[in-house]
Design an enzyme around this catalytic site. Sequence first.
Site, PDB file in Angstrom:
ATOM      1  N   GLU A  33       0.869  -1.194   0.000  1.00 59.67           N
ATOM      2  CA  GLU A  33       0.000   0.000   0.000  1.00 59.67           C
ATOM      3  C   GLU A  33       0.897   1.233   0.000  1.00 59.67           C
ATOM      4  O   GLU A  33       1.769   1.373   0.843  1.00 59.67           O
ATOM      5  CB  GLU A  33      -0.919  -0.031   1.227  1.00 59.67           C
ATOM      6  CG  GLU A  33      -1.657   1.260   1.516  1.00 59.67           C
ATOM      7  CD  GLU A  33      -2.465   1.833   0.345  1.00 59.67           C
ATOM      8  OE1 GLU A  33      -3.305   1.109  -0.205  1.00 59.67           O
ATOM      9  OE2 GLU A  33      -2.233   3.008  -0.024  1.00 59.67           O
ATOM     10  N   LYS A  34       0.625   2.146  -0.935  1.00 62.99           N
ATOM     11  CA  LYS A  34       1.514   3.314  -1.043  1.00 62.99           C
ATOM     12  C   LYS A  34       1.154   4.427  -0.055  1.00 62.99           C
ATOM     13  O   LYS A  34       1.965   5.287   0.217  1.00 62.99           O
ATOM     14  CB  LYS A  34       1.505   3.848  -2.469  1.00 62.99           C
ATOM     15  CG  LYS A  34       0.252   4.622  -2.876  1.00 62.99           C
ATOM     16  CD  LYS A  34       0.442   5.198  -4.272  1.00 62.99           C
ATOM     17  CE  LYS A  34      -0.842   5.754  -4.842  1.00 62.99           C
ATOM     18  NZ  LYS A  34      -1.372   6.923  -4.176  1.00 62.99           N
ATOM     19  N   GLY A  38      -6.974   0.924   3.989  1.00 61.95           N
ATOM     20  CA  GLY A  38      -8.388   1.330   3.980  1.00 61.95           C
ATOM     21  C   GLY A  38      -8.745   2.074   2.700  1.00 61.95           C
ATOM     22  O   GLY A  38      -9.920   2.220   2.371  1.00 61.95           O
ATOM     23  N   CYS A  41     -12.120   4.421   0.410  1.00 61.43           N
ATOM     24  CA  CYS A  41     -13.339   4.186   1.179  1.00 61.43           C
ATOM     25  C   CYS A  41     -13.207   4.650   2.626  1.00 61.43           C
ATOM     26  O   CYS A  41     -13.981   5.477   3.093  1.00 61.43           O
ATOM     27  CB  CYS A  41     -13.682   2.702   1.105  1.00 61.43           C
ATOM     28  SG  CYS A  41     -14.958   2.199   2.240  1.00 61.43           S
ATOM     29  N   GLY A 179     -23.481  16.148 -10.987  1.00 66.78           N
ATOM     30  CA  GLY A 179     -24.580  15.722 -10.111  1.00 66.78           C
ATOM     31  C   GLY A 179     -24.680  14.219  -9.990  1.00 66.78           C
ATOM     32  O   GLY A 179     -25.775  13.657  -9.982  1.00 66.78           O
ATOM     33  N   GLY A 180     -23.523  13.560  -9.863  1.00 75.30           N
ATOM     34  CA  GLY A 180     -23.524  12.120  -9.573  1.00 75.30           C
ATOM     35  C   GLY A 180     -23.640  11.913  -8.071  1.00 75.30           C
ATOM     36  O   GLY A 180     -23.947  12.855  -7.323  1.00 75.30           O
ATOM     37  N   VAL A 268     -16.912  15.288 -11.212  1.00 76.57           N
ATOM     38  CA  VAL A 268     -17.438  14.834 -12.514  1.00 76.57           C
ATOM     39  C   VAL A 268     -17.155  13.347 -12.758  1.00 76.57           C
ATOM     40  O   VAL A 268     -17.493  12.827 -13.822  1.00 76.57           O
ATOM     41  CB  VAL A 268     -16.861  15.677 -13.679  1.00 76.57           C
ATOM     42  CG1 VAL A 268     -17.301  17.121 -13.576  1.00 76.57           C
ATOM     43  CG2 VAL A 268     -15.346  15.580 -13.737  1.00 76.57           C
ATOM     44  N   ASP A 309     -12.221  -0.569  -8.207  1.00 70.94           N
ATOM     45  CA  ASP A 309     -12.287   0.603  -9.084  1.00 70.94           C
ATOM     46  C   ASP A 309     -11.302   0.527 -10.254  1.00 70.94           C
ATOM     47  O   ASP A 309     -11.574   1.090 -11.316  1.00 70.94           O
ATOM     48  CB  ASP A 309     -11.975   1.881  -8.277  1.00 70.94           C
ATOM     49  CG  ASP A 309     -13.136   2.344  -7.420  1.00 70.94           C
ATOM     50  OD1 ASP A 309     -14.107   1.572  -7.248  1.00 70.94           O
ATOM     51  OD2 ASP A 309     -13.077   3.477  -6.904  1.00 70.94           O
ATOM     52  N   HIS A 441     -44.064  -4.787  12.219  1.00 76.21           N
ATOM     53  CA  HIS A 441     -44.786  -3.519  12.281  1.00 76.21           C
ATOM     54  C   HIS A 441     -44.444  -2.806  13.585  1.00 76.21           C
ATOM     55  O   HIS A 441     -44.374  -3.460  14.621  1.00 76.21           O
ATOM     56  CB  HIS A 441     -46.298  -3.778  12.229  1.00 76.21           C
ATOM     57  CG  HIS A 441     -47.100  -2.546  12.434  1.00 76.21           C
ATOM     58  ND1 HIS A 441     -47.271  -1.619  11.438  1.00 76.21           N
ATOM     59  CD2 HIS A 441     -47.741  -2.051  13.538  1.00 76.21           C
ATOM     60  CE1 HIS A 441     -48.006  -0.613  11.900  1.00 76.21           C
ATOM     61  NE2 HIS A 441     -48.310  -0.858  13.171  1.00 76.21           N
TER      62      HIS A 441
HETATM   63  P1  FAD Z   1      -9.359   2.246  -3.241  1.00 75.36           P
HETATM   64  O1  FAD Z   1     -10.216   2.291  -2.065  1.00 75.36           O
HETATM   65  O2  FAD Z   1      -9.172   3.495  -4.024  1.00 75.36           O
HETATM   66  O3  FAD Z   1      -7.941   1.727  -2.750  1.00 75.36           O
HETATM   67  C1  FAD Z   1      -6.857   1.645  -3.612  1.00 75.36           C
HETATM   68  C2  FAD Z   1      -5.586   1.697  -2.795  1.00 75.36           C
HETATM   69  O4  FAD Z   1      -4.491   1.371  -3.629  1.00 75.36           O
HETATM   70  C3  FAD Z   1      -5.303   3.096  -2.244  1.00 75.36           C
HETATM   71  O5  FAD Z   1      -5.106   3.010  -0.839  1.00 75.36           O
HETATM   72  C4  FAD Z   1      -4.033   3.534  -2.962  1.00 75.36           C
HETATM   73  O6  FAD Z   1      -3.181   4.323  -2.147  1.00 75.36           O
HETATM   74  C5  FAD Z   1      -3.377   2.190  -3.292  1.00 75.36           C
HETATM   75  N1  FAD Z   1      -2.497   2.230  -4.462  1.00 75.36           N
HETATM   76  C6  FAD Z   1      -2.768   2.780  -5.671  1.00 75.36           C
HETATM   77  N2  FAD Z   1      -1.745   2.554  -6.533  1.00 75.36           N
HETATM   78  C7  FAD Z   1      -0.810   1.850  -5.854  1.00 75.36           C
HETATM   79  C8  FAD Z   1       0.441   1.309  -6.197  1.00 75.36           C
HETATM   80  N3  FAD Z   1       0.940   1.428  -7.422  1.00 75.36           N
HETATM   81  N4  FAD Z   1       1.149   0.675  -5.237  1.00 75.36           N
HETATM   82  C9  FAD Z   1       0.641   0.528  -3.976  1.00 75.36           C
HETATM   83  N5  FAD Z   1      -0.562   1.005  -3.598  1.00 75.36           N
HETATM   84  C10 FAD Z   1      -1.277   1.643  -4.523  1.00 75.36           C
HETATM   85  N6  FAD Z   1     -18.580   3.582  -2.391  1.00 75.36           N
HETATM   86  C11 FAD Z   1     -19.590   2.963  -1.773  1.00 75.36           C
HETATM   87  O7  FAD Z   1     -19.830   1.775  -2.005  1.00 75.36           O
HETATM   88  N7  FAD Z   1     -20.376   3.626  -0.874  1.00 75.36           N
HETATM   89  C12 FAD Z   1     -20.173   4.923  -0.585  1.00 75.36           C
HETATM   90  O8  FAD Z   1     -20.900   5.488   0.230  1.00 75.36           O
HETATM   91  C13 FAD Z   1     -19.121   5.603  -1.232  1.00 75.36           C
HETATM   92  N8  FAD Z   1     -18.868   6.907  -0.960  1.00 75.36           N
HETATM   93  C14 FAD Z   1     -17.820   7.518  -1.565  1.00 75.36           C
HETATM   94  C15 FAD Z   1     -17.576   8.853  -1.278  1.00 75.36           C
HETATM   95  C16 FAD Z   1     -16.521   9.514  -1.862  1.00 75.36           C
HETATM   96  C17 FAD Z   1     -16.264  10.962  -1.538  1.00 75.36           C
HETATM   97  C18 FAD Z   1     -15.657   8.817  -2.750  1.00 75.36           C
HETATM   98  C19 FAD Z   1     -14.481   9.509  -3.378  1.00 75.36           C
HETATM   99  C20 FAD Z   1     -15.891   7.489  -3.043  1.00 75.36           C
HETATM  100  C21 FAD Z   1     -16.975   6.830  -2.461  1.00 75.36           C
HETATM  101  N9  FAD Z   1     -17.260   5.501  -2.739  1.00 75.36           N
HETATM  102  C22 FAD Z   1     -18.317   4.883  -2.138  1.00 75.36           C
HETATM  103  C23 FAD Z   1     -16.440   4.729  -3.680  1.00 75.36           C
HETATM  104  C24 FAD Z   1     -15.458   3.821  -2.917  1.00 75.36           C
HETATM  105  O9  FAD Z   1     -14.683   4.601  -2.047  1.00 75.36           O
HETATM  106  C25 FAD Z   1     -14.583   3.093  -3.910  1.00 75.36           C
HETATM  107  O10 FAD Z   1     -15.400   2.424  -4.840  1.00 75.36           O
HETATM  108  C26 FAD Z   1     -13.709   2.058  -3.197  1.00 75.36           C
HETATM  109  O11 FAD Z   1     -12.862   2.675  -2.253  1.00 75.36           O
HETATM  110  C27 FAD Z   1     -12.880   1.289  -4.217  1.00 75.36           C
HETATM  111  O12 FAD Z   1     -12.092   0.369  -3.546  1.00 75.36           O
HETATM  112  P2  FAD Z   1     -10.732  -0.147  -4.171  1.00 75.36           P
HETATM  113  O13 FAD Z   1     -10.164  -1.099  -3.187  1.00 75.36           O
HETATM  114  O14 FAD Z   1     -10.966  -0.599  -5.558  1.00 75.36           O
HETATM  115  O15 FAD Z   1      -9.800   1.146  -4.297  1.00 75.36           O
END
Ligand code: FAD
Length: 470
Positions: A33-34, A38, A41, A179-180, A268, A309, A441
Site C-alpha cells: 500500500e503506497k 483502507g 473508502c 450531479g452524480g 465529474v 475501481d 410492524h
Molecule cells: P481504493 O479504495 O481506491 O484503494 C486503492 C488503494 O491502492 C489506495 O489506498 C491507494 O493508495 C493504493 N495504491 C494505488 N496505486 C498503488 C500502487 N501502485 N502501489 C501501492 N498502492 C497503490 N462507495 C460505496 O460503495 N459507498 C459509498 O458510500 C461511497 N462513498 C464515496 C464517497 C466519496 C467521496 C468517494 C471519493 C468514493 C466513495 N465511494 C463509495 C467509492 C469507494 O470509495 C470506492 O469504490 C472504493 O474505495 C474502491 O475500492 P478499491 O479497493 O478498488 O480502491
Amino acid sequence: MGKTKVVVIGGGPGGYVAAIRAAQLGGQVVLVEKEHIGGTCLNVGCIPTKALLHTAEVYEEAKNGSECGVITNVKLDFSKAQSRKNVITKQLVDGVKSLLAANKVKVISGLASFSDKDTIHVKTKDGKVEELRADRFIIATGSVPVMPQVPGIDAKQCIDSTGALELQEIPKRMVIIGGGVIGVEFATLYGTLGCKVTIIEMQKEILPMMDGELTKILRSKLAQKNVNVYTESKVISIKDEGTEAKVTVELSDGTKKVFGCEKALISVGRKTNTEALALDKAGILNDRGRITVNEQMETNVKGIYAIGDCTGKSMLAHVASAHGEVAAENALGHKSKFDIKTNPSCVYTNPEFASVGLTEELAKEQNIDYIVGKFPLFANGKSLIMDGGTGMIKLIVGKEFKEILGAHIIGPRATDLIAECALAIGLEATVDEVIATIHAHPTVGEAIREAALAEEQRAIHIPNKKAVLS
Ligand code: FAD
C-alpha cells in the site's frame, strides 16, 4: 508443496478484503500500500462522507426538534464534527490493520509497479526499492478524481471530494460541478448545514443511473435544503476573483449565467489509478487504464487478477470487496465468479435513496414486459413518525413470472432496506414470496411488502388505483 505466494497491490476495500480472504484460504500474503490502509473508502470516501452526513442529519433533526416536542437552541460546531469523523476513520483503519495482522498478512508501505508478469518492485518512501516475486498478483489500486479541462480549473477555490471533506468552515456558497452520487451527497451535507449550493449537471437528470420518478422526489427535497440544480448545463470557465470564484455556466436554453462561490467542488467522476503500475511490462490488457478482467476477476495474464475501481466497472466499495473475495478464491485454486445482479446503488441523501436491479427506464429500453408496484411512504406509519412520510417504494416486476427485477426506495433507511430487495433478486423471488414474508410492524420495511401487494392490485393501506400506475 509450499504455500501459494499472493501479492495484493492496494489496501482499499478491494485489496484488504482480498488479502484477508487469500490468507483464510492458506495463502502466504503480502499487501503493498503506497499511502493509507483502507484506501479511498475508509480515508477519503464512504466513511468520512457518511460521518459528516450523520452530523448534518442530527443537526437537521435537532433544528426541527420542536415538531416532536423537543425544543433546543441548536448550534453547529463543525470542527467537532470534523474531529469525530477523523476519530471514526482512524478507528476503522486501525481495525483493518489489526485484522490484516491477525490473518498474518505482511504489509509493505510503498509504490508497486510491475517489472514483468512474475515480479513487482516496490519503492518505499525512503527511496529504497524492494523486489517481490509471487505466484499470484491481485491488483486493487483503485481510482482518483477526474479533473475536467475547464479554463480556470486550477483556481484556489476549486476542490475535489477529498478537499470537500477537509473544510473547516461551511462556505456561504458552493458550486458543485457534477450531479452524480458524490456531488449530490456533498450538496446534501453542505446544503443542510446552511451553504447555498448550486449543482451543475451536463446530463438530463442528476443521478442518471437511478429511477427517474424517484429522483424527482429527491430533487424537491434538495430544493428545500438550499440546493439548486441546473441540468443539461455546462461549466465553461472558472475565474479566481480573490475571495470567491466566478463559475460561468451555459444553461440548457443556451444562455450564460455566472455563479459566485467560495468553493467549487469538482465531482465529474473518477478514473482508474493504474498509471504507476507499468501494466505493459507484465502484458496486462487494459482500456485506457481500466484493467480488463473476466468474471473470475482474472486479467489476460494467468495468475494476475484485478479488482475494484481499477477495473473501471461499478466504482463502489462493496463491489470492490465482492471482487476481492472472488479473486482471492480463484487465486487459491477455488472456483468463484462475480455476479453484478444483486449490486445495490445507494445515495446517502436525506431521505436516503437506494436501488437494485432494473430501473423502469432500463426495463423499457430492454423491451422487458414489466409491471410496477408502488407504495408511497406517507401511508407507512414508521416513515410518518421518522420524517413525515416523504418517499416511495417502487418494484419492477416481470409480467409473466412475477419475479422482482428491480427495486427502488427513497425514504428513511432506504440504504439498509435495499438489502431485502437485493436478496429477493438474488433468489429470483416473486412478488408472492415477498408477500408471504411477514414484515414487522411498525417498520419502513412493511412498505416493501405493500409495494408487492400493490403490484397485485391488493395493497391494504392505499387505494389500489393509485398504487399501480404502469
Ligand atoms: P481504493 O479504495 O481506491 O484503494 C486503492 C488503494 O491502492 C489506495 O489506498 C491507494 O493508495 C493504493 N495504491 C494505488 N496505486 C498503488 C500502487 N501502485 N502501489 C501501492 N498502492 C497503490 N462507495 C460505496 O460503495 N459507498 C459509498 O458510500 C461511497 N462513498 C464515496 C464517497 C466519496 C467521496 C468517494 C471519493 C468514493 C466513495 N465511494 C463509495 C467509492 C469507494 O470509495 C470506492 O469504490 C472504493 O474505495 C474502491 O475500492 P478499491 O479497493 O478498488 O480502491
